[in-house]
Design a protein around this motif. Structure first.
Motif, PDB file in Angstrom:
ATOM      1  N   UNK A 136      23.748  21.945   9.556  1.00 27.98           N
ATOM      2  CA  UNK A 136      22.696  21.089  10.104  1.00 27.98           C
ATOM      3  C   UNK A 136      23.081  19.620   9.978  1.00 27.98           C
ATOM      4  N   UNK A 137      23.820  19.314   8.910  1.00 31.11           N
ATOM      5  CA  UNK A 137      24.074  17.916   8.574  1.00 31.11           C
ATOM      6  C   UNK A 137      25.336  17.348   9.196  1.00 31.11           C
ATOM      7  N   UNK A 138      26.355  18.207   9.360  1.00 29.65           N
ATOM      8  CA  UNK A 138      27.667  17.672   9.724  1.00 29.65           C
ATOM      9  C   UNK A 138      27.840  17.574  11.237  1.00 29.65           C
ATOM     10  N   UNK A 139      28.100  16.354  11.694  1.00 26.76           N
ATOM     11  CA  UNK A 139      28.401  16.062  13.091  1.00 26.76           C
ATOM     12  C   UNK A 139      29.881  16.017  13.213  1.00 26.76           C
ATOM     13  N   UNK A 140      30.494  16.781  14.121  1.00 22.68           N
ATOM     14  CA  UNK A 140      31.913  16.457  14.259  1.00 22.68           C
ATOM     15  C   UNK A 140      32.222  15.778  15.574  1.00 22.68           C
ATOM     16  N   UNK A 141      31.155  15.266  16.210  1.00 24.11           N
ATOM     17  CA  UNK A 141      31.427  14.552  17.460  1.00 24.11           C
ATOM     18  C   UNK A 141      31.213  13.053  17.344  1.00 24.11           C
ATOM     19  N   UNK A 142      30.609  12.650  16.248  1.00 22.85           N
ATOM     20  CA  UNK A 142      30.338  11.213  16.085  1.00 22.85           C
ATOM     21  C   UNK A 142      31.656  10.460  15.888  1.00 22.85           C
ATOM     22  N   UNK A 143      31.603   9.151  16.046  1.00 21.70           N
ATOM     23  CA  UNK A 143      32.838   8.362  15.952  1.00 21.70           C
ATOM     24  C   UNK A 143      33.408   8.378  14.550  1.00 21.70           C
ATOM     25  N   UNK A 188      31.198  12.827   9.311  1.00 22.13           N
ATOM     26  CA  UNK A 188      30.077  12.893   8.369  1.00 22.13           C
ATOM     27  C   UNK A 188      30.645  12.953   6.958  1.00 22.13           C
ATOM     28  N   UNK A 189      30.047  12.198   6.051  1.00 16.98           N
ATOM     29  CA  UNK A 189      30.513  12.202   4.671  1.00 16.98           C
ATOM     30  C   UNK A 189      29.524  12.870   3.744  1.00 16.98           C
ATOM     31  N   UNK A 190      30.038  13.566   2.753  1.00 21.44           N
ATOM     32  CA  UNK A 190      29.181  14.156   1.730  1.00 21.44           C
ATOM     33  C   UNK A 190      29.704  13.717   0.374  1.00 21.44           C
ATOM     34  N   UNK A 220      34.734   4.323   6.605  1.00 21.66           N
ATOM     35  CA  UNK A 220      35.617   5.489   6.584  1.00 21.66           C
ATOM     36  C   UNK A 220      34.888   6.712   7.128  1.00 21.66           C
ATOM     37  N   UNK A 221      33.607   6.796   6.748  1.00 23.65           N
ATOM     38  CA  UNK A 221      32.824   7.938   7.220  1.00 23.65           C
ATOM     39  C   UNK A 221      31.358   7.559   7.180  1.00 23.65           C
ATOM     40  N   UNK A 222      30.510   8.452   7.675  1.00 18.09           N
ATOM     41  CA  UNK A 222      29.076   8.221   7.687  1.00 18.09           C
ATOM     42  C   UNK A 222      28.437   9.143   6.648  1.00 18.09           C
ATOM     43  N   UNK A 223      28.176   8.600   5.423  1.00 17.99           N
ATOM     44  CA  UNK A 223      27.672   9.499   4.383  1.00 17.99           C
ATOM     45  C   UNK A 223      26.241   9.911   4.672  1.00 17.99           C
ATOM     46  N   UNK A 224      25.962  11.207   4.672  1.00 12.09           N
ATOM     47  CA  UNK A 224      24.593  11.662   4.909  1.00 12.09           C
ATOM     48  C   UNK A 224      24.016  12.457   3.757  1.00 12.09           C
ATOM     49  N   UNK A 225      24.884  12.971   2.889  1.00 17.27           N
ATOM     50  CA  UNK A 225      24.364  13.852   1.843  1.00 17.27           C
ATOM     51  C   UNK A 225      25.039  13.618   0.505  1.00 17.27           C
ATOM     52  N   UNK A 226      24.315  13.994  -0.523  1.00 23.18           N
ATOM     53  CA  UNK A 226      24.822  13.917  -1.892  1.00 23.18           C
ATOM     54  C   UNK A 226      24.703  15.304  -2.508  1.00 23.18           C
ATOM     55  N   UNK A 227      25.850  15.847  -2.887  1.00 22.84           N
ATOM     56  CA  UNK A 227      25.880  17.192  -3.476  1.00 22.84           C
ATOM     57  C   UNK A 227      26.015  17.054  -4.980  1.00 22.84           C
ATOM     58  N   UNK A 228      25.057  17.657  -5.696  1.00 19.55           N
ATOM     59  CA  UNK A 228      25.161  17.692  -7.160  1.00 19.55           C
ATOM     60  C   UNK A 228      25.121  19.151  -7.580  1.00 19.55           C
ATOM     61  N   UNK A 229      25.813  19.459  -8.642  1.00 19.06           N
ATOM     62  CA  UNK A 229      25.726  20.813  -9.174  1.00 19.06           C
ATOM     63  C   UNK A 229      25.305  20.716 -10.634  1.00 19.06           C
ATOM     64  N   UNK A 230      24.138  21.269 -10.892  1.00 16.74           N
ATOM     65  CA  UNK A 230      23.554  21.184 -12.222  1.00 16.74           C
ATOM     66  C   UNK A 230      22.913  22.497 -12.605  1.00 16.74           C
ATOM     67  N   UNK A 231      23.328  23.139 -13.716  1.00 16.14           N
ATOM     68  CA  UNK A 231      24.421  22.803 -14.613  1.00 16.14           C
ATOM     69  C   UNK A 231      25.777  22.728 -13.904  1.00 16.14           C
ATOM     70  N   UNK A 232      26.668  21.935 -14.442  1.00 13.77           N
ATOM     71  CA  UNK A 232      27.905  21.622 -13.749  1.00 13.77           C
ATOM     72  C   UNK A 232      28.954  22.716 -13.736  1.00 13.77           C
ATOM     73  N   UNK A 233      29.624  22.782 -12.600  1.00 12.46           N
ATOM     74  CA  UNK A 233      30.802  23.629 -12.450  1.00 12.46           C
ATOM     75  C   UNK A 233      31.910  22.718 -11.974  1.00 12.46           C
TER      76      UNK A 233
END
Lengths: 437, 521
Positions: free
Chosen positions: A111-118, A121-123, A172-185
């Protein structure tokens, strides 16, 4: 050595942890309903299986289910979430069950990642982080915006570092999301409530979609540590943040005390999404038709385990307590043993399933690795496997600060096996240091 | 009070939208609406402008708006709302168990034994089931179906699949290394389409798919932004495939894209057509000439009913055409546990076999499948039993054969009955259901109805099916969801409801069609 010990995968059953009896009994009765007449199965098992079969089309686990999952089970999961979060409401319509958290992550990323934009998409993703996430982002053509976790502070997450990472991504990119993993892996770090609040505020300010991978939430046993969900914290921060920050929380039947990786069951809860986007989310999830029913059943049993007073409770309690005891033991003891090996240091483990100790490799060793054409820790792992029969994950796979080296070990493993692993690792490591001293 | 699905608070200000068939995500309260206007709609991070645009083009009719409305109606019925019918009959999806078909005993016994190995001590289970279970468990990590397997699937099961294929295809060898187990056939199909899609502009991959087709293909192509190259099946010739039409389609396609693959569904979905051997040879020859990767979706291979029809696997025909073709044509064949005689949709079991794949690409394929870890173990186990069923000398054989034969015979009867009854309805024309699980009859719709549909912004066959649903509770999928020639209208109905129920369904459709035609005359 006579056998290879694999502590690379986060796969408890493969490592020797036993499945929970209640889970398997209900599963078997659902698969072969003749067992509902068997008095060898406890009454609560049979009742639960009956309820679940009634919720399946045609009374069979062989039928497709609605795309978000069996309604009855979505209801159980939403109650589970609500209970966990001290009453914060959860709506079944916002819960989608899939064939595992990996699939859930992929579908949300679609849903989030565009691969047509200039700009790609950054995460924002942690260094180190769950390696499969990076593969998924690469697959979708998204850009990884790395933010470094602080090893010296037990792999804590710092908002200043998030800010730096975001700044570096400009152009460099268009950041749209922040991925966190908690508890951490792979880190084993459990975020404090304060940290979670800061992360949420940051995501709100910078208009980032929050992806909270919480599959290890059941495995938090560190002293003074507590798992608190991103959703709960968000809700308690009140409006406007609680109404506007977009969040996807991921969970799975593969981890925790159940460890049912092979049944392939996971869910994602989508919070504060635009209703029109939700409609497309539904379409995207529906192209898988539905999650495997066995995985959905596993989620139901995770959400709704036996309670005190139920006939299955004593066995269930005993089994879960024994797995918990194993984890608690390993959590405390494994970092200690690792810290006592010269040339290895390990941050305390607060939760999750892995430790990520640091290797201080001699110069000569890193040079030899370069000659062979491998990352030093990958080369180390290869040799460890060949010479000591122990399989662990190389730090380069998860990400790490330049010039540092690590390995990842799964500690959701029976104590005797863990003892073997550490003994072989220690012997190998000392030998290794000698060779390159 | 209602719970607002967005702000998750209970409040008195919730309004339920009138057109509730679209309200999948629930309702929005006034508080939320106000927040949105205060913050400006554009403040949403993930909104219709920022969402991946390819997603907007994805449609999957089998689970589309009509099914969502059907689920709504089911809910209403449960809540006691009065309707002209007492139940929703879901003849929209190829799900045999949902319509009352019973699972095959042996399959469920073995999988139950795998799930709860304590049952291996239970003497109520036959010995052959226990042996199969033990063999599968031995191949699982820690002896548990809860452990991950290797990404392409459990090794011994891939070997069993290869043996099954060899037996089916009269001894033509099958290498287990070319077998990839998958989460239903859909998983493998999408994986292959991903591998095949590349290039920009005129060089963008084109994938040939039939009209009509199973909408997974069009959905996957939309999402991958690959170019859909449609070829029409011939309704007047029982939905057969004509190579001349393939030639026409590929010629036109070469002007704006790079056609790389040709997808065939045999037996056909939604058409039920079973391809003749000659046709399969022609298709293979065409694929060789035009340098196309062949994707053979053969999930209905056991579902063949019509006299004179027989399933021929693409692989078998390919190899019998000799090395000129068999060493050159690249092929992927797909199969699944969801259809045939077992109908185990919920287990999500399946596999694909790749033939003549470039070894380096195969390495990449192996890497690609590892991103999804592994297919569900119970599905893999079930597949093992499908390809390795009880043998004549085994205790479970008699019951297994009886159940298998019964399931397939009943389907054959229903296929025939469906065709016969629908063809008695003036305005409905139904081709013979040669195989698979569906009928795709053509509807003559009055001009007035077509106009009424257009006014509503609906495809005419969607308009028809929605009305049918509201008046009879029967849920079908409009032909527009599968593709059809312009100006023609169809619906897809499964032949899966139990015989007595199917008779009622067919009767109601006949009555509805008469009413509909009169209403819009």
């Amino acid at each position: 050595y006579m056998d290879v010990i694999d502590v690379y995968w986060g796969d408890p059953h493969s490592g020797g942890v036993k499945p929970l009896t209640f889970v398997r009994q209900v599963l078997a009765a659902c698969i072969y309903p003749k067992l509902l007449q068997s008095d060898k199965l406890p009454v609560d098992v049979r009742q639960r299986a009956q309820s679940l079969l009634t919720a399946c089309d045609g009374g069979s686990v062989g039928s497709y289910t609605p795309s978000g999952g069996i309604s009855y089970i979505r209801g159980s999961v939403s109650n589970f979430i609500s209970r966990r979060d001290g009453g914060v409401p959860s709506s079944p319509e916002n819960i989608f069950m899939t064939s595992g958290s990996q699939r859930s992550l992929m579908l949300v990323l679609k849903l989030l990642v565009h691969n047509q934009a200039s700009l790609p998409t950054g995460v924002l993703t942690a260094v180190p982080t769950y390696n499969y996430l990076k593969m998924m982002l690469q697959r979708l053509g998204a850009a990884i915006v790395p933010y470094y976790l602080d090893e010296e502070q037990g792999w804590a997450m710092e908002v200043e570092e998030l800010r730096r990472a975001l700044q570096a991504s400009k152009g460099v990119c268009n950041p749209v999301a922040l991925y966190v993993i908690n508890p951490g892996n792979p880190t084993g770090h459990v975020q404090s409530r304060k940290c979670i609040e800061e992360v949420i505020r940051f995501a709100a300010e910078e208009r980032l979609f929050l992806m909270a991978d919480e599959v290890y939430q059941e495995s938090v046993f560190g002293e003074g540590c507590e798992f608190v969900s991103y959703k709960k914290v968000l809700s308690e921060m009140g409006p406007p943040l609680s109404h506007t920050v977009k969040l996807a929380s991921f969970h799975s039947a593969s981890k925790g005390l159940m460890g049912e990786c092979g049944l392939r069951g996971g869910y994602v809860e989508l919070v504060n999404l635009d209703p029109t986007v939700m409609r497309y989310a539904y379409t995207i999830f529906s192209t898988d038709i539905c999650a495997p029913v066995t995985g959905q059943l596993a989620l139901e049993l995770m959400a709704n385990p036996p309670r005190p007073g139920d006939p299955s409770y004593p066995v269930y309690a005993q089994e879960t307590q024994s797995i918990q005891a194993m984890l608690v033991h390993n959590m405390n003891w494994v970092p200690e043993v690792l810290n006592n090996i010269p040339g290895i240091s390990c941050q305390p483990m607060m939760g999750g399933a892995f430790v990520f100790p640091r290797l201080y490799l001699p110069q000569a060793a890193t040079e030899k690795a370069k000659v062979v054409g491998m990352q030093p820790d990958l080369w180390y792992c290869k040799r460890l496997l060949e010479e000591a029969g122990v399989c662990v994950g190389p730090g380069c796979q998860y990400g790490q600060k330049e010039g540092t080296h690590h390995i990842r070990l799964c500690v959701m493993t029976p104590v005797e096996t863990m003892e073997q692993v550490l003994k072989r690792l220690k012997d190998f490591h000392l030998h290794f240091l000698k060779e390159f001293s | 009070t209602h719970v607002c699905s967005v702000c998750l608070l209970q409040c008195n200000n919730v309004r339920i939208p009138r057109n509730i068939s679209w309200a999948i995500s629930g309702t929005e309260c006034e508080l939320q609406k106000r927040n949105m206007t205060e913050n400006g709609l554009g403040h949403r991070v993930l909104n219709m402008d920022t969402m991946n645009p390819n997603v907007k083009r994805v449609e999957y009719a089998v689970r589309g708006p009509i099914v969502q409305r059907a689920m709504q109606i089911e809910k209403e019925l449960k809540e006691g709302v009065k309707k002209p019918f007492t139940e929703v009959i879901k003849a929209n999806i190829g799900d045999a168990h949902a319509m009352g078909q019973k699972p095959i005993t042996f399959l469920r016994q073995v999988v139950a034994l795998c799930a709860y190995p304590d049952l291996l001590e239970d003497d109520k289970f036959p010995e052959d089931a226990k042996n199969r279970a033990r063999r599968i468990l031995q191949a699982c990590g820690g002896g548990s179906i809860g452990a991950y397997s290797a990404s392409p699937g459990i090794e011994i099961i891939r070997q069993d699949v290869a043996k099954y294929i060899e037996k089916r295809d009269g001894g033509i060898p099958s290498n287990p290394d070319n077998i990839y187990l998958s989460t239903g056939a859909s998983d493998a199909i999408v994986t292959m389409l991903k591998l095949l899609t590349s290039g920009e502009g005129k060089n963008r991959t084109g994938v040939m798919i039939s009209i009509p087709q199973y909408p997974l293909y069009s959905a996957a192509l939309a999402e991958l932004a690959a170019v859909q190259v449609s070829y029409y099946l011939d309704e007047d010739k029982c939905w057969s495939l004509d190579v001349g039409e393939l030639r026409r389609a590929v010629k036109v396609a070469r002007e704006h894209c790079n056609p790389r693959a040709l997808c065939i569904i045999n037996p056909g979905n939604p058409t039920g057509q079973v391809q003749s051997r000659q046709c399969i040879e022609d298709v293979i020859r065409f694929a060789a000439e035009e340098h196309l990767f062949l994707m053979a979706d053969e999930v209905y291979q056991d579902n063949v009913y019509a006299e004179g029809c027989q399933f021929h696997s693409f692989k078998k025909v390919l190899f019998e055409m000799g090395p000129e073709y068999s060493s050159v044509v690249e092929l992927a064949s797909f199969h699944s546990t969801s259809k045939c005689f077992m109908g185990e949709c919920g287990f999500r079991g399946g596999y694909m076999e790749v033939v003549n794949m470039d070894p380096e690409v195969k390495l990449q394929l192996t890497k690609l499948v590892s991103v999804r870890l592994c297919p569900p173990i119970p599905g893999q186990a079930l597949l093992d039993l499908v390809v390795n069923p009880p043998q004549p000398d085994e205790p479970s054989y008699a019951t297994f054969i009886k159940e298998r034969t019964a399931n397939l015979d009943i389907l054959a009867e229903k296929a025939k009955m469906t065709e016969q009854v629908l063809n008695t309805v003036p305005g409905i024309h139904c081709n013979p259901v040669q195989g698979a699980m569906y009928t795709f009859p053509r509807l003559s719709l009055p001009e007035k109805a077509i106009n009424a549909a257009k006014e509503k912004g609906q495809a005419p066959d969607m308009f028809y099916c929605m009305k049918l649903l509201e008046e009879t509770g029967i849920c079908l999928v409009p032909g527009s969801g599968f593709g059809q020639r312009d100006g023609t209208y169809h619906f897809r109905m499964t032949i899966l409801p139990a015989t007595e129920k199917l008779k009622v369904v067919l009767k109601k459709i006949r009555e509805f069609h008469k009413r509909f035609t009169e209403e819009f005359s």
